[in-house]
Design a protein around this motif. Structure first.
Motif, PDB file in Angstrom:
ATOM      1  N   GLY A   1     -22.478   0.679  15.159  1.00  9.45           N
ATOM      2  CA  GLY A   1     -22.311   1.403  16.421  1.00  9.45           C
ATOM      3  C   GLY A   1     -21.900   2.848  16.198  1.00  9.45           C
ATOM      4  N   ALA A   2     -21.065   3.089  15.167  1.00 12.28           N
ATOM      5  CA  ALA A   2     -20.631   4.453  14.878  1.00 12.28           C
ATOM      6  C   ALA A   2     -21.796   5.303  14.384  1.00 12.28           C
ATOM      7  CB  ALA A   2     -19.517   4.426  13.833  1.00 12.28           C
ATOM      8  N   ILE A   3     -22.646   4.726  13.535  1.00 14.42           N
ATOM      9  CA  ILE A   3     -23.809   5.476  13.043  1.00 14.42           C
ATOM     10  C   ILE A   3     -24.713   5.873  14.213  1.00 14.42           C
ATOM     11  CG2 ILE A   3     -25.924   5.323  11.676  1.00 14.42           C
ATOM     12  CD1 ILE A   3     -24.400   3.495   9.747  1.00 14.42           C
TER      13      ILE A   3
ATOM     14  N   LEU B   1     -18.643   9.444  10.776  1.00 21.07           N
ATOM     15  CA  LEU B   1     -18.914   8.080  11.248  1.00 21.07           C
ATOM     16  C   LEU B   1     -17.967   7.064  10.610  1.00 21.07           C
ATOM     17  CD1 LEU B   1     -20.803   6.289   9.031  1.00 21.07           C
ATOM     18  CD2 LEU B   1     -22.429   8.076   9.681  1.00 21.07           C
ATOM     19  N   LEU B   2     -17.491   7.328   9.394  1.00 18.04           N
ATOM     20  CA  LEU B   2     -16.490   6.443   8.799  1.00 18.04           C
ATOM     21  C   LEU B   2     -15.159   6.568   9.535  1.00 18.04           C
ATOM     22  CD1 LEU B   2     -17.298   6.830   5.007  1.00 18.04           C
ATOM     23  CD2 LEU B   2     -17.569   4.763   6.403  1.00 18.04           C
ATOM     24  N   HIS B   3     -14.841   7.767   9.993  1.00 16.39           N
ATOM     25  CA  HIS B   3     -13.637   7.943  10.815  1.00 16.39           C
ATOM     26  C   HIS B   3     -13.801   7.193  12.127  1.00 16.39           C
ATOM     27  CE1 HIS B   3     -11.229  10.198  13.894  1.00 16.39           C
ATOM     28  NE2 HIS B   3     -10.291   9.942  13.001  1.00 16.39           N
ATOM     29  N   ALA B   4     -14.955   7.309  12.741  1.00 18.35           N
ATOM     30  CA  ALA B   4     -15.201   6.612  14.010  1.00 18.35           C
ATOM     31  C   ALA B   4     -15.148   5.104  13.834  1.00 18.35           C
ATOM     32  CB  ALA B   4     -16.555   7.032  14.577  1.00 18.35           C
TER      33      ALA B   4
ATOM     34  N   THR C   1     -17.242  -7.914  11.938  1.00 24.87           N
ATOM     35  CA  THR C   1     -16.751  -6.971  12.956  1.00 24.87           C
ATOM     36  C   THR C   1     -16.833  -5.537  12.447  1.00 24.87           C
ATOM     37  OG1 THR C   1     -15.272  -8.611  13.935  1.00 24.87           O
ATOM     38  CG2 THR C   1     -14.763  -6.298  14.363  1.00 24.87           C
ATOM     39  N   GLU C   2     -16.431  -5.320  11.200  1.00 32.35           N
ATOM     40  CA  GLU C   2     -16.509  -3.973  10.620  1.00 32.35           C
ATOM     41  C   GLU C   2     -17.954  -3.507  10.523  1.00 32.35           C
ATOM     42  OE1 GLU C   2     -12.573  -3.776   7.719  1.00 32.35           O
ATOM     43  OE2 GLU C   2     -14.415  -4.751   6.996  1.00 32.35           O
ATOM     44  N   LEU C   3     -18.856  -4.414  10.157  1.00 33.33           N
ATOM     45  CA  LEU C   3     -20.274  -4.065  10.076  1.00 33.33           C
ATOM     46  C   LEU C   3     -20.801  -3.632  11.439  1.00 33.33           C
ATOM     47  CD1 LEU C   3     -22.987  -4.042   8.501  1.00 33.33           C
ATOM     48  CD2 LEU C   3     -23.263  -6.446   9.177  1.00 33.33           C
ATOM     49  N   GLU C   4     -20.482  -4.393  12.464  1.00 35.30           N
ATOM     50  CA  GLU C   4     -20.946  -4.058  13.808  1.00 35.30           C
ATOM     51  C   GLU C   4     -20.349  -2.737  14.283  1.00 35.30           C
ATOM     52  OE1 GLU C   4     -19.893  -7.475  16.070  1.00 35.30           O
ATOM     53  OE2 GLU C   4     -21.446  -8.763  15.187  1.00 35.30           O
ATOM     54  N   THR C   5     -19.073  -2.496  13.951  1.00 39.25           N
ATOM     55  CA  THR C   5     -18.431  -1.246  14.342  1.00 39.25           C
ATOM     56  C   THR C   5     -19.074  -0.059  13.629  1.00 39.25           C
ATOM     57  OG1 THR C   5     -16.334  -2.386  14.701  1.00 39.25           O
ATOM     58  CG2 THR C   5     -16.238   0.003  14.458  1.00 39.25           C
TER      59      THR C   5
ATOM     60  N   CYS D   1      -8.666  10.391   7.862  1.00 39.16           N
ATOM     61  CA  CYS D   1      -7.358  10.220   8.498  1.00 39.16           C
ATOM     62  C   CYS D   1      -6.700   8.971   7.916  1.00 39.16           C
ATOM     63  CB  CYS D   1      -7.507  10.075  10.009  1.00 39.16           C
ATOM     64  SG  CYS D   1      -5.964   9.587  10.820  1.00 39.16           S
ATOM     65  N   PRO D   2      -5.543   9.098   7.264  1.00 41.61           N
ATOM     66  CA  PRO D   2      -4.880   7.929   6.686  1.00 41.61           C
ATOM     67  C   PRO D   2      -4.554   6.846   7.711  1.00 41.61           C
ATOM     68  CG  PRO D   2      -3.942   9.944   5.796  1.00 41.61           C
ATOM     69  CD  PRO D   2      -4.842  10.355   6.919  1.00 41.61           C
ATOM     70  N   THR D   3      -4.037   7.237   8.875  1.00 40.77           N
ATOM     71  CA  THR D   3      -3.664   6.243   9.877  1.00 40.77           C
ATOM     72  C   THR D   3      -4.881   5.498  10.395  1.00 40.77           C
ATOM     73  OG1 THR D   3      -1.680   7.451  10.560  1.00 40.77           O
ATOM     74  CG2 THR D   3      -2.629   5.933  12.159  1.00 40.77           C
ATOM     75  N   CYS D   4      -5.948   6.210  10.696  1.00 44.16           N
ATOM     76  CA  CYS D   4      -7.144   5.583  11.266  1.00 44.16           C
ATOM     77  C   CYS D   4      -7.952   4.806  10.242  1.00 44.16           C
ATOM     78  CB  CYS D   4      -8.046   6.644  11.900  1.00 44.16           C
ATOM     79  SG  CYS D   4      -7.387   7.419  13.390  1.00 44.16           S
ATOM     80  N   GLN D   5      -7.920   5.223   8.970  1.00 42.85           N
ATOM     81  CA  GLN D   5      -8.903   4.712   8.018  1.00 42.85           C
ATOM     82  C   GLN D   5      -8.345   3.957   6.815  1.00 42.85           C
ATOM     83  OE1 GLN D   5     -11.061   8.857   8.395  1.00 42.85           O
ATOM     84  NE2 GLN D   5     -12.409   7.468   7.299  1.00 42.85           N
ATOM     85  N   THR D   6      -7.135   4.239   6.383  1.00 42.27           N
ATOM     86  CA  THR D   6      -6.644   3.623   5.140  1.00 42.27           C
ATOM     87  C   THR D   6      -5.294   2.944   5.312  1.00 42.27           C
ATOM     88  OG1 THR D   6      -5.604   5.691   4.401  1.00 42.27           O
ATOM     89  CG2 THR D   6      -7.897   5.308   3.731  1.00 42.27           C
ATOM     90  N   GLY D   7      -4.944   2.582   6.527  1.00 40.11           N
ATOM     91  CA  GLY D   7      -3.666   1.900   6.749  1.00 40.11           C
ATOM     92  C   GLY D   7      -2.468   2.756   6.415  1.00 40.11           C
ATOM     93  N   GLY D   8      -2.617   4.062   6.496  1.00 38.35           N
ATOM     94  CA  GLY D   8      -1.521   4.980   6.210  1.00 38.35           C
ATOM     95  C   GLY D   8      -1.426   5.404   4.757  1.00 38.35           C
ATOM     96  N   LYS D   9      -2.184   4.781   3.877  1.00 41.83           N
ATOM     97  CA  LYS D   9      -2.141   5.134   2.457  1.00 41.83           C
ATOM     98  C   LYS D   9      -2.971   6.382   2.187  1.00 41.83           C
ATOM     99  CE  LYS D   9      -1.530   0.356   0.915  1.00 41.83           C
ATOM    100  NZ  LYS D   9      -2.070  -0.747   0.072  1.00 41.83           N
TER     101      LYS D   9
END
Length: 288
Positions: free
Chosen positions: A209-211, A184-187, A202-206, A268-276
């Motif tokens: 919705g993912a949960i 769900l964190l990836h989603a 926005t992050e809270l709402e996302t 996933c670095p790209t999806c979740q940590t800005g590539g870091k």
């Protein structure tokens, strides 16, 4: 570890198999698994099963006015037997069998636990709330009471604690474990180490919705499956959990892993940590 969707499906599958049948005998093969003594385990023998439900990751078999409660922990499972061996199992520290439930038609259940770290738990109680782990459960993420505001309050109360751990803590939210917290964190496109109280609206709402979406979809996929099919269904539909080194299904980046003493997480670095990349050590921080 069985989490909410698998335990929900197990409860549904077992309900169809057990309701209306009487428990003839319960053989305890691992004495350490039984966590209660009053009522005794023998109290459910000869009684009819009235239903099977779920509380978070706990299975609750209602039988003869009592509750036979199972927590499968990290490596436990329930295996249906169309025919139970006539010879009772012998207690053994080397066997994976924790308990065998024999029904009045000689079918039954084997409750098993793999590995050397034995943490599976079996309780016989008068009320589910008599089990401490059930009494302190947080809201069910699919229940009507789990609202956006409830999630916001949970995260704010946790302060700067890492969000993955907050989501996994059963007194915060019932039923989410290591695998589905990764998913769900990836989603939601959130770092597992993001401070819980730092989410934007926005992050809270996302995340909310993912949960609802990730857990709800998993329950829908699992519903109606037999216990023997659930592990495969779970593994097949994971986007990042258990898939370190594979391509992220969303962006194609390589799924990475952070290992701890007794567990690991995938992201996933790209999806979740800005590539870091996250440092692969306990109490990791983002690499600079």
């Amino acid at each position: 570890m069985p989490e909410l969707p698998e335990v929900e499906a197990l409860a549904l599958d077992l309900s169809g198999r057990l309701e209306g049948r009487a428990i003839a005998k319960v053989h305890l093969a691992a004495f350490s698994a039984l966590k209660t003594f009053d009522p005794p385990l023998s109290a459910v023998e000869g009684a009819f099963v009235e239903g099977v439900t779920r509380h978070g990751k706990f299975l609750d078999i209602s039988v003869g006015g009592l509750h036979l409660v199972l927590h499968l922990a990290r490596a436990g499972w329930v295996r249906w037997r169309d025919e139970v061996p006539p010879v009772p199992p012998r207690p053994s520290t080397k066997s994976t069998l924790a308990a065998r439930i024999v029904l009045d038609d000689d079918t039954g259940l084997d409750v098993t636990e793999a590995g050397t770290r034995k943490s599976l738990a079996l309780y016989v109680v008068r009320s589910p709330a008599d089990v401490e782990g059930i009494a302190r459960l947080g809201p069910d993420p699919l229940g009507d009471g789990f609202t956006l505001q409830v999630l916001s309050d949970i995260l704010q109360k946790a302060g700067r604690a890492q969000i993955k751990g907050v989501l996994r803590y059963q007194s915060n939210i019932a039923g989410i474990g290591n695998a589905y917290s990764d998913e769900l964190l990836h989603a939601a496109r959130l770092s597992p180490f993001k401070p819980s109280n730092s989410l934007t609206q926005t992050e809270l709402e996302t995340l909310y919705g993912a949960i609802r979406g990730v857990i709800g979809d998993a329950v829908t996929r699992s519903r109606g499956l037999a216990a023997s099919q659930l592990k495969g269904e779970k593994k097949t539909n994971m986007a990042v959990h258990g898939r370190a080194g594979e391509a992220c299904p969303v962006c194609g980046d390589v799924v990475r892993e952070v290992s701890f003493a007794d567990s690991s997480l995938q992201y996933c670095p790209t999806c979740q940590t800005g590539g870091k990349l996250l440092a692969d050590r306990r109490m990791s921080k983002l690499l600079k």
